[in-house]
Design a protein around this motif. Structure first.
Motif, PDB file in Angstrom:
ATOM      1  N   UNK A 189       0.841  -1.206   0.000  1.00 56.24           N
ATOM      2  CA  UNK A 189       0.000   0.000   0.000  1.00 56.24           C
ATOM      3  C   UNK A 189       0.876   1.257   0.000  1.00 56.24           C
ATOM      4  N   UNK A 190       1.896   1.242   0.863  1.00 53.29           N
ATOM      5  CA  UNK A 190       2.786   2.416   0.951  1.00 53.29           C
ATOM      6  C   UNK A 190       3.452   2.669  -0.403  1.00 53.29           C
ATOM      7  N   UNK A 191       3.975   1.612  -1.008  1.00 49.80           N
ATOM      8  CA  UNK A 191       4.697   1.783  -2.283  1.00 49.80           C
ATOM      9  C   UNK A 191       3.749   2.136  -3.430  1.00 49.80           C
ATOM     10  N   UNK A 192       2.591   1.480  -3.476  1.00 55.46           N
ATOM     11  CA  UNK A 192       1.642   1.744  -4.588  1.00 55.46           C
ATOM     12  C   UNK A 192       1.075   3.152  -4.533  1.00 55.46           C
ATOM     13  N   UNK A 193       0.981   3.721  -3.305  1.00 58.40           N
ATOM     14  CA  UNK A 193       0.333   5.039  -3.157  1.00 58.40           C
ATOM     15  C   UNK A 193       1.328   6.162  -2.857  1.00 58.40           C
ATOM     16  N   UNK A 194       2.619   5.867  -3.006  1.00 57.89           N
ATOM     17  CA  UNK A 194       3.669   6.872  -2.744  1.00 57.89           C
ATOM     18  C   UNK A 194       3.529   7.544  -1.380  1.00 57.89           C
ATOM     19  N   UNK A 195       3.249   6.737  -0.361  1.00 58.08           N
ATOM     20  CA  UNK A 195       3.134   7.272   1.000  1.00 58.08           C
ATOM     21  C   UNK A 195       4.530   7.633   1.514  1.00 58.08           C
ATOM     22  N   UNK A 196       4.653   8.850   2.065  1.00 60.98           N
ATOM     23  CA  UNK A 196       5.962   9.254   2.614  1.00 60.98           C
ATOM     24  C   UNK A 196       5.949   9.329   4.140  1.00 60.98           C
TER      25      UNK A 196
ATOM     26  N   UNK B 233      10.274  -0.134   1.968  1.00 64.60           N
ATOM     27  CA  UNK B 233       9.590   1.136   1.642  1.00 64.60           C
ATOM     28  C   UNK B 233      10.602   2.285   1.613  1.00 64.60           C
ATOM     29  N   UNK B 234      11.420   2.356   0.566  1.00 71.54           N
ATOM     30  CA  UNK B 234      12.481   3.382   0.544  1.00 71.54           C
ATOM     31  C   UNK B 234      11.942   4.808   0.444  1.00 71.54           C
TER      32      UNK B 234
END
Ligand SMILES: NC(=O)C1=CN([C@@H]2O[C@H](COP(=O)(O)OP(=O)(O)OC[C@H]3O[C@@H](n4cnc5c(N)ncnc54)[C@H](O)[C@@H]3O)[C@@H](O)[C@H]2O)C=CC1
Ligand SMILES: O=C(O)C(=O)[C@H](O)COP(=O)(O)O
Length: 321
Positions: free
Chosen positions: A37-44, A62-63
């Motif tokens: 979810x973090x990677x698909x939605x560009x969560x920072x 999650x870089x």
């Protein structure tokens, strides 16, 4: 910045972030799907309470993560040092819920000393004989006033616990790893305040000899702070409340010393096997139990949300500058 508040955030916190132009996703993503979810939605920015675990594998996968925020105090669900070593800012809200936790400690102390938890369990059984038997057995109750409050850990929650104890007319003893002196300010409704200087001890034996009511307010520790040798040195009829973390008190030893009569009653808000506390704890009438709700008040969650939002907005400004 794009924020995922995976364990929720108060409306006030959410609004503050939105007003600063920060996008916030309040999806509750299951632990196994958080990385995708973090990677698909560009969560920072990942905000959590205690439910979501932020371990090395998530951090490595999650870089794009820049900030991890804990809405609360204890960060034992986050690999804090590892995240920081990867350049991620890790923040929490160190004092927003201290008063809520301290008030819960006294909710439990009074419940234990006056059998409120047991009363509530037994009252629904009807009949005069039962009513009078309860009344008789609950007459072995105690006031807190003039008893000695023993607090283990003298950080923000420990200090709030001490303040309530002082207000109730209790004597105070505080156990820390090394002695320290703090000046605590009690603020009254009419604007007046009184300062109290409290010096802690690191002498566990002396502490246990004095304390009638013990509250544990440390972070999670690798070893039990209260185990059989400590229980043996406590006063007969002591009351204990743990709102710190499961693992600071040996629950098996606790049950043994309740059964021997040494411990008159104990309360647990946190458990070694959380969220599935062991059955002997759930069944014991001398235990007052709550499901990890120390910081779970509307007031604390409001402050937590606002404090998190303020920190994120400040970090965003620093990044842009
Ligand atoms: N039940 C609940 O819902 C909540 C539980 N907590 C727990 O309460 C803990 C304490 O919170 P704060 O007071 O804000 O933390 P804090 O960091 O302000 O204070 C903790 C104090 O305990 C001391 N300490 C550590 N190990 C000790 C030991 N073995 N003996 C004596 N003192 C020791 C530390 O030096 C520190 O002064 C949190 O880490 C968290 O685990 C916090 C919020 C809510
Ligand atoms: O802040 C802490 O530390 C806590 O233990 C929390 O207040 C309780 O956890 P959550 O209810 O925020 O998951």
């Amino acid at each position: 910045m794009k924020v995922l508040a995976n364990d929720g955030i108060s409306k006030a916190g959410e609004n503050a972030l939105k007003q600063a132009g920060i996008e916030i996703l309040d999806n509750r993503v299951a632990q196994d799907h958080v990385i995708n979810f973090i990677n698909d939605n560009n969560v920072t920015v990942l905000l959590v309470r205690s439910a979501t675990k932020v371990r090395q594998d998530l951090i490595d996968a999650c870089p794009g993560l820049k900030i991890i925020g804990r809405g609360g105090i204890g960060m034992d669900n986050i690999d804090v040092e590892y995240a920081r070593s990867k350049g991620i800012k890790v923040i929490n809200t160190p004092t927003a819920s201290s008063k809520s936790v301290a008030e819960l400690v006294f909710g439990h102390f009074i419940s234990l000393a006056r059998f409120l938890h047991e009363s509530n369990r037994l009252m629904p059984l009807e009949g005069e004989t039962h009513f009078n038997a309860m009344k008789k057995s609950f007459s072995n109750a105690h006031e807190l006033s003039e008893k000695t409050l023993g607090v283990i850990g003298f950080g923000s929650i420990g200090q709030e616990v001490v303040k309530i104890g002082i207000a109730l007319g209790m004597k105070i003893t505080v156990l820390t790893r090394s002695p320290k002196t703090e000046v605590l300010t009690l603020n009254f409704f009419d604007g007046q305040s009184v300062n109290f200087e409290i010096t802690s001890t690191n002498d566990m034996e002396a502490f246990l000899k004095d304390a009638d009511f013990i509250s544990i307010n440390t972070p999670k520790t690798n070893e039990y702070i209260l185990d059989t040798p400590q229980f043996e040195k406590m006063k007969d009829g002591v009351y204990i409340v743990n709102t710190a973390r499961g693992g600071v008190i040996n629950e098996v030893a606790l049950i043994d010393f309740i059964e021997s009569g040494k411990v008159a009653g104990a309360a647990l808000d946190v458990f070694e096997n959380e969220p599935n506390p062991e059955l002997p704890l759930l069944m014991n009438p001398a235990l007052s139990l709550s499901p990890h709700i120390g910081g779970n008040t509307v007031d604390a969650q409001e402050k937590i949300g606002i404090e998190l939002a303020e920190q994120i907005i400040k970090l965003q400004k620093e990044t842009i500058r």
